[in-house]
Design a protein around this motif. Structure first.
Motif, PDB file in Angstrom:
ATOM      1  N   SER A  15      -4.209 -12.521   1.751  1.00 48.35           N
ATOM      2  CA  SER A  15      -3.735 -12.751   3.112  1.00 48.35           C
ATOM      3  C   SER A  15      -2.280 -12.329   3.252  1.00 48.35           C
ATOM      4  O   SER A  15      -1.884 -11.682   4.236  1.00 48.35           O
ATOM      5  CB  SER A  15      -3.897 -14.228   3.486  1.00 48.35           C
ATOM      6  N   THR A  16      -1.476 -12.667   2.227  1.00 48.59           N
ATOM      7  CA  THR A  16      -0.065 -12.258   2.245  1.00 48.59           C
ATOM      8  C   THR A  16       0.069 -10.742   2.158  1.00 48.59           C
ATOM      9  O   THR A  16       0.910 -10.131   2.837  1.00 48.59           O
ATOM     10  CB  THR A  16       0.671 -12.922   1.073  1.00 48.59           C
TER      11      THR A  16
ATOM     12  N   THR B  22      -0.754  -9.146   5.542  1.00 46.36           N
ATOM     13  CA  THR B  22       0.252  -9.500   6.552  1.00 46.36           C
ATOM     14  C   THR B  22       1.510  -8.653   6.361  1.00 46.36           C
ATOM     15  O   THR B  22       2.112  -8.182   7.346  1.00 46.36           O
ATOM     16  CB  THR B  22       0.606 -10.992   6.460  1.00 46.36           C
TER      17      THR B  22
ATOM     18  N   CYS C  36      -4.041 -14.657  -2.496  1.00 46.56           N
ATOM     19  CA  CYS C  36      -2.850 -13.849  -2.233  1.00 46.56           C
ATOM     20  C   CYS C  36      -3.103 -12.715  -1.250  1.00 46.56           C
ATOM     21  O   CYS C  36      -2.154 -12.153  -0.695  1.00 46.56           O
ATOM     22  CB  CYS C  36      -2.324 -13.264  -3.536  1.00 46.56           C
TER      23      CYS C  36
ATOM     24  N   LEU D  49       1.962 -10.151  -6.971  1.00 43.21           N
ATOM     25  CA  LEU D  49       1.414 -11.085  -6.000  1.00 43.21           C
ATOM     26  C   LEU D  49       0.014 -11.551  -6.385  1.00 43.21           C
ATOM     27  O   LEU D  49      -0.350 -12.722  -6.169  1.00 43.21           O
ATOM     28  CB  LEU D  49       1.376 -10.441  -4.611  1.00 43.21           C
TER      29      LEU D  49
END
Length: 622
Positions: free
Chosen positions: A497-498, A501, A495, A487
């Protein structure tokens, strides 16, 4: 029957003859306890009126204050065969000077062992950041870097369940200490391995994972003999807090050593500290309280009476372990799912927290180490506090054990997941660090949920269940580095933030599953079978029964219910005390060691047979 020998002696009956006064003074000196009044010494031998139900471990902070003195008579203790003192014990007692109880000394040393173990896991992350700065060049591909990051967990996964059986077959304290020592020695070899080839690094880290995989199961094996039921949470969480304190110390220490000396320094530092710790561990730790040469009698009896007969049961083997029940028990699956979710986010932070701060907000290596340690510092404080709070709620009866485990686990996971969503959308360094710190800190309450739940549902199989759940959790340690490396490769800023989450979503799954299926009650399949009861029940094999239950007129146990001893009144078992005979001394008037009905009165010498003084006048010979 011949008169007592003292009646034949021509002792003048006075208020206090010199000889009798000397005996009295000597006897009072022996009975004097911790400097108490001489005349009060004899009162120390009064029989206890309440038994061990009064020895509930109450003291400051709920810790039991061990004391070599006390009001319990020697008659209230069974004869205990104490191990001989080692040579070092003759000069220094095997205890921590600042901790009065032996079991908390064991917990502190276990905590230090985890600090070293998890500190070693921070070394590689800081070394990789040094490689990125250009001072050291290692042209590793993405696949090779992921392999190095996850290689530790390849070995760690393999020995989880075997570690539970090793802790059952051999002394759990020796298994734990040896694992930390071998891992520390292998840590000394990592810098040399990196000079040779990445494959050699992977091999060394796989070996580290193999030996460290037994540490968590062995820790539960230690508490099987050392943790009273109402102190399980605080003792276990005190030990497990070393996992987070290790990150607190390991991140800034590795960053400082890497930035000021070289990337080799953290590996050598932790390797040497691990070997030094092992020397102290060999000195201070013992498998069982009864094997400890300097533990006080009061603490020994408190631990053994509170644990009851469970520690007398045979240790489980592969054949006797109820595997089918493990695989069909939803409370077991609840622990496994919670362990996986917690492991995913824990290894995310250990391996990538410094990289997140550096790539997103351009922190220096030293700063990433210090700021990265702050969340785990608060968590280290909250974990033992949560353990004490959970034990207090259980002891006062405010909530059942099941509800306490669910409340702490789901609350900790929920707050961490909520703050991870804040981190995912943070745009300032202050906001990101604050949210990260609060989220990780509150997750410390979850350790008083799933991480000690094994001891609630199946104390006999706690080390095996810990191996199973931690083994599944280790799969998260294998998947997490591979997923995050792919990622973050090529887009190190956008990346994250992903990444966070996904972490919050993982916790949501864990909350839901644990809230529905978790339990804090002893499972029916965890109780001993009839064959196992016969193996340790002394009544069934014709030996003298050591403990009887109050209210049982037959003396067969079970409080007159006719049931076997394990199913009677447990409080009555704790309060009852075995009648002990100290020999032919009961006929001596005023003997404080004598116990009513302990023995039958016997002559102190054979009946006279001579014809000089005995018999009628016609039968005597002169």
């Amino acid at each position: 029957m011949c008169a007592p020998l003292k009646d034949l002696l021509p002792v003048k009956k006075t208020e206090s003859s010199p000889s009798s006064q000397g005996y009295k003074d000597e006897f009072a000196r022996i009975l004097r306890v911790n400097g108490n009044d001489v005349n009060a010494g004899f009162e120390k031998f009064e029989m206890p009126k309440h038994g061990y139900d009064q020895m509930d471990g109450a003291a400051v902070g709920g810790a039991y204050q061990a004391d070599t003195g006390g009001n319990d008579s020697p008659m209230s203790f069974e004869e205990i065969e104490r191990p001989p003192l080692r040579h070092v014990d003759k000069y220094v007692r095997a205890e921590c000077p600042c901790i009065k109880t032996t079991r908390y000394t064991i917990s502190l040393m276990t905590c230090l062992g985890f600090i070293i173990s998890f500190g070693m896991r921070c070394n590689m992350g800081m070394a990789k950041l040094q490689f990125e700065n250009g001072s050291v060049k290692y042209n590793w591909t993405v696949a090779m870097e992921s392999a190095v990051d996850s290689s530790f967990f390849w070995g760690y996964l393999v020995t989880q369940v075997p570690g539970g059986f090793l802790a059952s077959m051999f002394p759990a304290n020796r298994i734990f200490g040896t694992a930390i020592a071998i891992s520390a020695f292998l840590n000394l070899l990592v810098p040399g391995a990196m000079m040779l080839h990445p494959t050699v690094v992977i091999l060394v880290r796989v070996l580290q994972g193999l030996v460290e995989g037994v540490t968590y199961p062995a820790c539960h094996g230690i508490w099987r003999f050392w943790a009273p039921p109402l102190e399980r949470s605080r003792l276990a969480t005190m030990a497990f807090s070393g996992s987070y304190a290790g990150v607190v110390i390991g991140m800034p220490m590795s960053g400082i050593l890497t930035g000021s000396i070289s990337w080799h320094a953290p590996f050598y530092f932790y390797g040497v500290m691990g070997l030094i710790w092992y020397c102290f561990w060999l000195w201070l730790s013992f498998e069982k309280p009864r094997q400890h040469p300097t533990i006080s009698v009061k603490e020994l009896k408190y631990i053994e009476k509170s644990l009851g007969e469970s520690v007398s049961l045979p240790m489980p083997t592969i054949a006797t372990t109820p595997w089918r029940h493990f695989l069909t028990s939803m409370p077991v699956y609840a622990i496994i799912v919670a362990n996986f979710c917690r492991s995913w986010n824990f290894y995310l932070l250990v391996l990538y927290q410094s990289a997140y701060l550096k790539h997103s907000f351009d922190f220096r290596i030293e700063e990433t180490g210090l700021l990265g340690a702050l969340p785990h510092l608060l968590m280290t404080i909250i974990v033992p506090f949560g353990g004490m709070l959970a034990d207090h709620i259980r002891k006062t009866g405010l909530l059942s054990t099941t509800n306490v485990r669910k409340l702490f686990n789901c609350g900790g996971f929920g707050l961490e997941g909520l703050f991870f969503l804040v981190v995912a959308h943070a745009t300032s360094p202050m906001g990101a660090v604050t949210a990260l710190t609060l989220g990780v800190a509150f997750s410390g309450f979850a350790i008083s949920g799933y991480n000690v739940n094994h001891l609630d549902i199946a104390p006999r199989y706690a080390s095996i269940l810990m191996g199973m759940s931690n083994g599944i959790g280790t799969i998260a340690g294998l998947i997490c580095p591979i997923a995050i490396d792919h990622l973050t490769r090529g887009q190190p800023k956008s990346c994250w933030s992903t990444v966070f989450t996904i972490a919050a979503t993982v916790h949501l799954v864990g909350i839901t599953f644990y809230a529905i299926f978790a339990s804090g009650e002893l499972q029916s399949w965890a109780e001993p079978t009839l064959d196992e009861q016969r193996a340790w029940d002394p009544v069934g094999t014709g030996y003298e029964k050591e403990t009887t239950f109050n209210g049982d007129p037959t003396g067969e146990g079970g409080g007159g219910t006719g049931m076997a001893p394990p199913f009677g009144d447990p409080t009555a078992q704790i309060n009852s005390t075995k009648t002990v005979s100290y020999g032919a001394v009961q006929h001596v008037t005023g003997n404080p060691f004598a116990h009513p009905n302990a023995i039958s009165e016997e002559p102190v010498q054979p009946e006279a047979r001579d014809t000089y003084l005995h018999g009628n006048p016609t039968e005597r010979t002169y």
